[in-house]
Design an enzyme around this catalytic site. Structure first.
Site, PDB file in Angstrom:
ATOM      1  CG  ASN A   9      -1.718   1.216   1.426  1.00 36.86           C
ATOM      2  OD1 ASN A   9      -1.777   2.059   0.528  1.00 36.86           O
ATOM      3  ND2 ASN A   9      -2.360   1.344   2.574  1.00 36.86           N
ATOM      4  CD1 TRP A  10       3.844   1.114  -2.336  1.00 34.70           C
ATOM      5  CD2 TRP A  10       3.820   1.822  -4.455  1.00 34.70           C
ATOM      6  NE1 TRP A  10       4.663   0.279  -3.061  1.00 34.70           N
ATOM      7  CE2 TRP A  10       4.670   0.694  -4.361  1.00 34.70           C
ATOM      8  CE3 TRP A  10       3.650   2.436  -5.708  1.00 34.70           C
ATOM      9  CZ2 TRP A  10       5.342   0.173  -5.467  1.00 34.70           C
ATOM     10  CZ3 TRP A  10       4.327   1.907  -6.803  1.00 34.70           C
ATOM     11  CH2 TRP A  10       5.158   0.787  -6.686  1.00 34.70           C
ATOM     12  CE  LYS A  11      -0.154   3.108   4.765  1.00 37.41           C
ATOM     13  NZ  LYS A  11      -0.078   3.165   6.209  1.00 37.41           N
ATOM     14  CG  HIS A  95      -5.854   1.753   5.136  1.00 31.75           C
ATOM     15  ND1 HIS A  95      -5.432   2.687   6.047  1.00 31.75           N
ATOM     16  CD2 HIS A  95      -4.845   0.860   5.002  1.00 31.75           C
ATOM     17  CE1 HIS A  95      -4.201   2.374   6.450  1.00 31.75           C
ATOM     18  NE2 HIS A  95      -3.819   1.269   5.825  1.00 31.75           N
ATOM     19  CD  GLU A 167      -3.595  -2.764   7.165  1.00 30.27           C
ATOM     20  OE1 GLU A 167      -2.494  -3.016   6.676  1.00 30.27           O
ATOM     21  OE2 GLU A 167      -4.203  -1.699   6.983  1.00 30.27           O
ATOM     22  N   GLY A 173       2.370   1.777  10.937  1.00 32.67           N
ATOM     23  CA  GLY A 173       3.356   2.847  10.853  1.00 32.67           C
ATOM     24  C   GLY A 173       4.030   3.174  12.182  1.00 32.67           C
TER      25      GLY A 173
END
Ligand code: PGA
Length: 249
Positions: A9-11, A95, A167, A173
């Site tokens: 997931n490159w956000k 998400h 998640e 993060g």
């Protein structure tokens, strides 16, 4: 047998040129990997170029979100058919960052899941509890509600049509990963829930990914768990070499 899926997931990272560069390197790095499926979800602005670059390689492409209407006056939104037209296979839905910052609710998540399925996209439905909810012993009740509403009215033709990603919000993060035992306990529970909401046979085949600070150093242990079928990777997916080491868990 469930084929593991390692998804990046490159956000909100990477320009189009940077994204194309990374997917090119990634495709080379995973060219010989046949037992694991690999997916990247770049920002919308890079989706078309990344899909073109990934075409014919082992890398599949996903979007990070979608809207549920097929077209119309919805400024700023992206329709499911626009994603399939680019060659997208997957779409991340619900998400925790969308829930936290953009007002996503279980109800809107459900509409997106249904729209994705109708368009032939595979939704990656994200669920997870916050640290406060875990500390209060509410992990399972929070997840059960997210699953119940998120999958309302959904029936699948085959298990491969849906992916679930667990998640824990406190692990995203932050560098804090759930232990493999903590994650396995939740994944087992989610599979049982899926069995009740869909059918036990379908639930056995659905891939449940773990996400939250997955790195090359912890992927092996997580992936060894019987109900962990892959990973949704944020930070560590941005570099092709690091991400390909996770793919080779
Ligand atoms: P992270 O993000 O790997 O940077 O923790 C995971 C995610 O948000 O999907």
């Amino acid at each position: 047998m469930r084929t593991p899926l390692i998804a990046g997931n490159w956000k909100m990272y990477k320009t189009e040129a940077e994204a194309v560069d990374t997917v090119r390197q990634l495709a080379t790095a995973v060219a010989d990997v046949t037992a694991v499926e690999v997916m990247v979800a770049p920002p919308f602005t890079a989706l078309s170029a990344v899909a073109r670059e990934a075409n014919g390689t082992r890398v599949r492409v996903g979007a990070q979100n979608l809207f549920w209407e097929s077209e119309g006056a919805f400024t700023g939104e992206i329709a499911p058919g626009m994603l399939t037209a680019l060659g997208c296979t997957y779409v991340i839905v619900g998400h925790s960052e969308r829930r936290q910052y953009f007002g996503e609710t279980d109800g809107t998540v459900n509409r997106r899941v249904q729209a994705a399925l109708s368009a032939g996209l595979i939704p990656v439905l994200c669920v997870g509890e916050t640290e406060a909810q875990r500390d209060a012993g509410q992990t399972f009740s929070v997840l059960d509600k997210q699953m119940k509403i998120g999958l309302q009215g959904v029936s699948l033709k085959k298990p491969g049509d849906l992916v679930v990603a667990y998640e824990p919000v406190w692990a995203i993060g932050t560098g804090k990963t759930a232990t493999s035992a903590q994650a396995q306990e939740v994944h087992r529970h989610l599979r049982e829930r899926l069995g009740g909401q869909l059918t036990p046979e379908i639930a056995e085949g659905i891939r449940i990914l773990y996400g939250g600070s997955v790195k090359p150093g912890n992927a092996t242990e997580l992936m060894a768990m019987p109900d962990i079928d892959g990973a949704l990777v944020g930070g560590a997916s941005l570099d092709a070499d690091t991400f390909s080491r996770i793919v080779r868990f």
